[in-house]
Each structure stands twice: as structure tokens, then as C-alpha cells.
Write a protein that holds these residues in place. Structure first.
Motif, PDB file in Angstrom:
ATOM      1  N   ILE A   1       8.777  -4.652  66.818  1.00 36.66           N
ATOM      2  CA  ILE A   1       8.955  -4.149  65.338  1.00 36.66           C
ATOM      3  C   ILE A   1       9.673  -4.592  64.466  1.00 36.66           C
ATOM      4  N   ILE A   2      10.434  -6.128  64.301  1.00 41.82           N
ATOM      5  CA  ILE A   2      10.077  -6.594  63.159  1.00 41.82           C
ATOM      6  C   ILE A   2      10.914  -8.522  63.564  1.00 41.82           C
ATOM      7  N   ASN A   3      10.457  -8.542  62.783  1.00 39.52           N
ATOM      8  CA  ASN A   3      11.476 -10.102  62.882  1.00 39.52           C
ATOM      9  C   ASN A   3      12.067 -10.650  61.222  1.00 39.52           C
ATOM     10  N   LEU A   4      13.746 -10.800  61.551  1.00 36.43           N
ATOM     11  CA  LEU A   4      13.911 -10.807  60.573  1.00 36.43           C
ATOM     12  C   LEU A   4      14.629 -12.552  60.732  1.00 36.43           C
ATOM     13  N   GLY A   5      14.317 -13.591  60.009  1.00 37.26           N
ATOM     14  CA  GLY A   5      15.033 -14.345  60.099  1.00 37.26           C
ATOM     15  C   GLY A   5      14.507 -14.879  61.956  1.00 37.26           C
ATOM     16  N   ASP A   6      16.011 -15.721  62.557  1.00 40.30           N
ATOM     17  CA  ASP A   6      15.903 -15.729  63.309  1.00 40.30           C
ATOM     18  C   ASP A   6      15.716 -15.239  64.965  1.00 40.30           C
TER      19      ASP A   6
END
Length: 80
Positions: A7-12
């Protein structure tokens, strides 16, 4: 075996969800570990709503800390 969808990439972190089981898979690319969380139905929907609303935020680290504190915490962790 659960069927997770990215669903999503948040930082690392890469987040995947399994909406049938209201589970979230957090893959930490730096530490190379992954954790699974099972959320109550209301929290699962709130998490998706918050990600949808703020995913383009300029402060991704702040968004990650909020998500981690509210939803991806020890109380929701699946221990195997």
C-alpha cells in the motif's frame, strides 16, 4: 498464508495489508526485518484513511511516527 498487498512506502518501511484479516505487514528495509499486526476493524479503517489522507505529506518521518504510535504498536503485534 495471508495475501498481502503493497500500500505505501514510508521512509525505510514498506507497508502491506491483508484487508480480509485486518492485518498489516511492516517490512523494515534497513533492519531487514518484518512485523505483522492485527488491528481492530475501526483502527484498520482509520489507518487506511490516514495513509490515504497524508501520504503526500512533506514530513514522511512524522507520518511514520504517528502511524507507528497509533496503530503499529506492541498491543497489535502478532507474536508467532
Amino acid at each position: 498464508m495471508t495475501d498481502y498487498e503493497f500500500i505505501i512506502n514510508l521512509g525505510d518501511h514498506d507497508l502491506f495489508t491483508d484487508s480480509n484479516r485486518r492485518q498489516v505487514l511492516d517490512k523494515d528495509r534497513i533492519a531487514q526485518c518484518q512485523r505483522e499486526y492485527r488491528l481492530p476493524a475501526k483502527d484498520f479503517l482509520n489507518l487506511l484513511d490516514e495513509l490515504n489522507r497524508y501520504h503526500r505529506s512533506s514530513n514522511q518521518q512524522n507520518l511514520w511516527e504517528t502511524i507507528e504510535k497509533k496503530y503499529l504498536n506492541l498491543g497489535n503485534l502478532i507474536i508467532k
